[in-house]
Enzyme design. Structure first.
Site, short mmCIF file in Angstrom:
data_model
loop_
_atom_site.label_atom_id
_atom_site.label_comp_id
_atom_site.label_asym_id
_atom_site.label_seq_id
_atom_site.Cartn_x
_atom_site.Cartn_y
_atom_site.Cartn_z
N ASP A 132 26.62 -63.69 84.17
CA ASP A 132 25.37 -64.79 84.28
C ASP A 132 24.26 -64.51 84.62
O ASP A 132 23.65 -65.01 84.67
CB ASP A 132 26.59 -66.14 84.97
CG ASP A 132 27.33 -66.68 83.86
OD1 ASP A 132 28.13 -66.76 85.20
OD2 ASP A 132 27.20 -67.08 83.07
N HIS A 176 32.76 -61.64 91.79
CA HIS A 176 33.06 -62.58 91.20
C HIS A 176 34.57 -62.69 91.90
O HIS A 176 34.68 -61.87 92.74
CB HIS A 176 33.03 -61.82 89.95
CG HIS A 176 32.96 -62.30 88.58
ND1 HIS A 176 34.87 -61.66 88.67
CD2 HIS A 176 33.32 -62.28 87.27
CE1 HIS A 176 35.38 -62.91 87.50
NE2 HIS A 176 34.62 -62.67 86.90
C1 SDX Z 1 31.79 -66.64 85.74
O1 SDX Z 1 36.58 -66.27 86.58
C2 SDX Z 1 36.10 -65.22 85.23
O2 SDX Z 1 36.40 -64.55 84.85
C3 SDX Z 1 34.80 -66.22 85.42
C4 SDX Z 1 33.40 -65.15 84.71
C5 SDX Z 1 34.20 -65.40 82.87
O3 SDX Z 1 33.94 -65.13 82.15
O4 SDX Z 1 35.10 -66.69 82.49
O5 SDX Z 1 33.36 -64.20 84.91
C6 SDX Z 1 32.52 -66.57 84.83
O6 SDX Z 1 32.15 -67.30 86.15
C7 SDX Z 1 31.47 -65.52 86.55
C8 SDX Z 1 31.24 -66.12 88.11
C9 SDX Z 1 29.68 -67.21 87.71
N1 SDX Z 1 29.44 -67.95 89.49
C10 SDX Z 1 28.75 -67.96 90.10
O7 SDX Z 1 27.67 -66.78 90.29
C11 SDX Z 1 28.28 -68.31 91.44
C12 SDX Z 1 27.55 -67.50 91.95
N2 SDX Z 1 29.55 -66.74 92.81
C13 SDX Z 1 30.04 -67.33 93.67
O8 SDX Z 1 30.34 -68.64 93.36
C14 SDX Z 1 31.24 -66.41 93.74
O9 SDX Z 1 30.65 -65.30 94.26
C15 SDX Z 1 32.51 -67.12 93.03
C16 SDX Z 1 32.23 -68.19 92.78
C17 SDX Z 1 32.10 -66.19 91.57
C18 SDX Z 1 33.56 -66.11 93.25
O10 SDX Z 1 33.29 -66.20 95.33
P1 SDX Z 1 34.73 -66.16 96.36
O11 SDX Z 1 36.17 -66.39 95.60
O12 SDX Z 1 34.48 -67.18 96.98
O13 SDX Z 1 34.63 -64.86 95.74
P2 SDX Z 1 34.40 -63.94 96.87
O14 SDX Z 1 36.27 -64.12 97.37
O15 SDX Z 1 34.45 -62.75 96.32
O16 SDX Z 1 33.24 -63.74 98.04
C19 SDX Z 1 33.60 -62.42 99.25
C20 SDX Z 1 32.43 -63.09 100.38
C21 SDX Z 1 32.80 -65.12 100.96
O17 SDX Z 1 32.45 -64.85 101.84
P3 SDX Z 1 33.31 -65.00 103.52
O18 SDX Z 1 34.18 -65.46 103.09
O19 SDX Z 1 34.05 -63.55 102.61
O20 SDX Z 1 32.64 -64.57 104.26
O21 SDX Z 1 31.43 -63.18 99.59
C22 SDX Z 1 30.78 -64.30 99.95
C23 SDX Z 1 31.68 -65.59 100.07
O22 SDX Z 1 31.39 -66.87 100.60
N3 SDX Z 1 29.97 -64.73 98.56
C24 SDX Z 1 29.24 -64.57 98.53
C25 SDX Z 1 28.62 -65.31 97.01
N4 SDX Z 1 29.41 -65.15 96.38
C26 SDX Z 1 30.63 -64.49 97.65
N5 SDX Z 1 27.46 -65.06 99.03
C27 SDX Z 1 26.36 -64.62 98.34
N6 SDX Z 1 26.30 -65.00 96.83
C28 SDX Z 1 27.20 -64.97 96.61
N7 SDX Z 1 26.83 -65.29 95.09
#
Ligand code: SDX
Length: 392
Positions: A327, A270
């Protein structure tokens, strides 16, 4: 210091707006709507009560709630020509494509509530959007399976009405299952608002230009559709079904950790929560209740539970503070209730309309608000002179 939360005066805010609707502490996994914890609202409140709270800053008393529900239920029908508009879509159109189109088209049907300078018209538009989203979402589902649209039945609750319009047929009486109705109403509460997420920011940015509320909510629907945002509930269940058995979980955990693999665990991570999403806790409990009440035996829940267990004990996910979000489990319970996967994000949009409308009202009624204008960090070439074509 607002008396609630003390801001570090040295902190240079990158905040896009002031808002009193929702507070999130991502580190602690705290979510408050107008000060009330999401867990208490999910367990003790109703979606209509939360809608009133978000729109009017306080929980309603009995009379206020009854009047609000009476008003909303009298806006549940859509213009008959909007139903005709629906028939222009292909039957296999994604429900979110239909929702974008139909809600945007409301601007072409409800001219008497598009003047954003008129508080009365703003309120009518708000009530119309909240009331008609279930009807439009149910119509999108019916259209996709070739069944007739059902008119709303205002003797039913907001959520019961939606269940009947979705799963009822004209030929038979539809009995709303109280367990399903309560579970879905709670799921709507969990999705109602979430501070300045991508789709809410889209609604605010569109609204800041003075665009009419129907167009602004259509913009929010478009943004929510993305798999990184509201589309994650559909993607998460598809992922869990693809994994299929607990034995295949390690393969997907390895893929999620592989920087060269674009695969991410859908429903995990998130932008704000670096702790357990409090909504996921309630959602997991709701899965258990619905599975028990409906005697559902779907291995996908076991896959979800074991995937969570493995991920939460894996250094990669622990270090990156990746936890299940709202989700991760929602698709499991929506599937158990009977919704097809393609409808999951449409249900998210249905519920989030309450937050979008409340956030839009908060912004548009602020006399100091100006048109949004995000800034950029320019990374292109410095100024240079034009080179004629024959010299290139
Ligand atoms: C919603 O904003 C909101 O409030 C949204 C929401 C709402 O109610 O409106 O809460 C609803 O959208 C929830 C999120 C739903 N999306 C997903 O579940 C999709 C899978 N999640 C990822 O795509 C991701 O976690 C995001 C998009 C949600 C956040 O992406 P970020 O900003 O890149 O996450 P981060 O900065 O915390 O990531 C840290 C690290 C990164 O790696 P590095 O760059 O440090 O090497 O963790 C990795 C990311 O690549 N990472 C994941 C991951 N999510 C982040 N690796 C594997 N699986 C994942 N799901």
């Amino acid at each position: 210091d607002t008396g609630m939360f003390t801001y570090d005066p040295g902190f240079t805010s990158t905040a896009s707006c002031d808002s009193g609707l929702t507070y999130i502490d991502g580190g602690e996994g705290v979510l408050l709507h107008r000060g009330y914890p999401i867990g208490q609202l999910a367990e003790q409140s109703s979606f209509m009560e939360v809608a009133y709270l978000l729109l009017n800053k306080e929980l309603p008393n009995k009379d206020e709630l009854d009047k609000f529900i009476w008003t909303i239920t009298r806006h549940t029908m859509v213009h008959e020509q909007l139903a005709t508009f629906f028939r222009g879509f292909r039957r296999d159109a994604h429900p979110m494509a239909i929702m974008c189109g139909a809600v945007g088209a409301m601007s072409a049907f409800y001219h008497d509530s598009t003047d954003i300078t008129d508080p009365q018209q703003r309120m009518i538009a708000s009530h119309r959007l909240i009331a008609k989203m279930p009807t439009i979402a149910a119509m999108a589902y019916k259209y996709s399976i070739g069944q007739p649209f059902l008119y709303p039945d205002n003797d039913l609750s907001y959520t019961g009405n939606f269940l009947r319009m979705t799963f009822g047929v004209p030929a038979e009486k539809y009995e709303v299952d109280p367990v399903v109705e309560k579970a879905l109403d709670r799921i709507f509460i969990l999705h109602a608002d979430h501070e300045q997420n991508a789709s809410t920011s889209t609604v605010r940015l569109a609204g800041s230009s003075g665009a009419n509320p129907f167009a602004c909510i259509a913009a929010g629907i478009a943004c929510l559709w993305g798999p990184a945002h509201g589309g994650a509930n559909e993607a998460a269940l598809n992922m869990l079904r693809e994994i299929g058995t607990p034995e295949r979980i390690p393969e997907y955990i390895a893929r999620a950790k592989n920087k060269d693999d674009p695969f991410r665990l859908m429903g995990f991570g998130h932008r704000v929560y670096k702790n357990y999403d409090p909504r996921a806790t309630v959602m997991q409990q709701t899965v258990r209740e619905v599975f028990k009440a409906m005697n559902v035996k779907d291995p996908v829940f076991d896959v979800a539970l074991q995937l969570e267990e493995i991920a939460l004990n894996d250094d990669y996910f622990v270090e990156k503070k990746l936890f299940p979000n709202v989700d991760f489990y929602s698709g499991v319970v929506l599937s158990a209730i009977g919704f097809p996967t393609a409808m999951f994000t449409a249900l998210f949009a249905l519920a989030r309309t309450v937050g979008w409308v409340a956030q839009w009202n908060e912004m548009i009624s602020d006399p100091a608000q100006k048109i949004g204008r995000p800034r950029q960090l320019y990374t292109g070439p410095t100024q240079r002179d034009y080179v004629p074509l024959d010299k290139r």
